[in-house]
Write an enzyme that holds these catalytic residues in place. Structure first.
Site, PDB file in Angstrom:
ATOM      1  N   ASP A 298      40.911  45.020  55.421  1.00 14.41           N
ATOM      2  CA  ASP A 298      39.424  45.213  55.174  1.00 14.41           C
ATOM      3  C   ASP A 298      39.108  46.598  54.406  1.00 14.41           C
ATOM      4  OD1 ASP A 298      36.494  45.550  55.610  1.00 14.41           O
ATOM      5  OD2 ASP A 298      37.121  46.148  57.695  1.00 14.41           O
TER       6      ASP A 298
ATOM      7  N   TYR B 247      45.782  44.392  64.323  1.00 14.15           N
ATOM      8  CA  TYR B 247      45.382  44.161  65.979  1.00 14.15           C
ATOM      9  C   TYR B 247      46.349  43.309  66.276  1.00 14.15           C
ATOM     10  CZ  TYR B 247      40.123  44.624  63.789  1.00 14.15           C
ATOM     11  OH  TYR B 247      39.078  44.897  64.237  1.00 14.15           O
TER      12      TYR B 247
END
Length: 180
Positions: free
Chosen positions: A33, A125
């Protein structure tokens, strides 16, 4: 749809659409990101802010996908999707598969012929790499999106690329930056 494994940097892929493993805020973050926002420049963030104001005031839900400009990236669009955080006690793999399926749906709506995917949720994550690859390939292998002719699974680092090669029998895939 042809599926190609690429070891490299997703921000270097010359494709119609690059998929961003975004956080739900759509306002940038770390990992993929952050790299996409940094390389793509302020145009991506500006469109993400408009999306937050218009449709996603609470953020983009996990598994969903939405597109913006690609700014300075060598692509036309960025498709943002929010992967699930890995859990050893809860099966969140349907949400991970939704990221790929919904990103392909958005790519089809945009008219994208080539799409580059990162290995969603396998970074911060915490999703185990081999299972993340298996989840991605299960969707990409079964998909038949209208107009999408090539899906690249862009793997960052040699170990992720080798894990994907072990799970993907057939002709050899391309190592290196994968720029066409």
């Amino acid at each position: 749809m042809r599926i190609v494994l690429v070891e490299g940097d997703i921000t270097e892929q010359r494709v119609d659409a690059i998929v961003n493993a975004a956080n739900s805020s759509l306002l940038g973050g770390g990992g993929v990101d952050g790299a996409i926002h940094r390389r793509g420049g302020p145009a991506i963030l500006n469109e993400c802010r408009r999306l937050r104001a218009a449709r996603y005031g609470r953020g983009l839900p996990t598994g969903q996908a939405v597109a913006t400009t690609a700014g300075d990236l060598p692509a036309r669009w960025v498709i943002h999707t929010v992967g699930p955080v890995w859990s050893a006690t809860e099966d969140r793999s349907p949400l991970l598969r939704d990221c790929y399926a919904n990103s392909l749906r958005v790519a089809t709506e945009l008219g994208a012929a080539t799409v580059a995917f990162p290995l969603i949720s396998a970074g911060i994550y915490g999703w185990p790499v081999e299972d993340a690859v298996a989840q991605a390939l299960s969707v990409l292998d079964a998909a038949d999106p209208a107009g999408v002719t090539e899906a690249r699974l862009v793997l960052y680092g040699r170990s992720a690329f080798e894990a994907a090669q072990r799970l993907r029998p057939g002709p050899p895939s391309r190592p290196g930056p994968g720029i066409s």
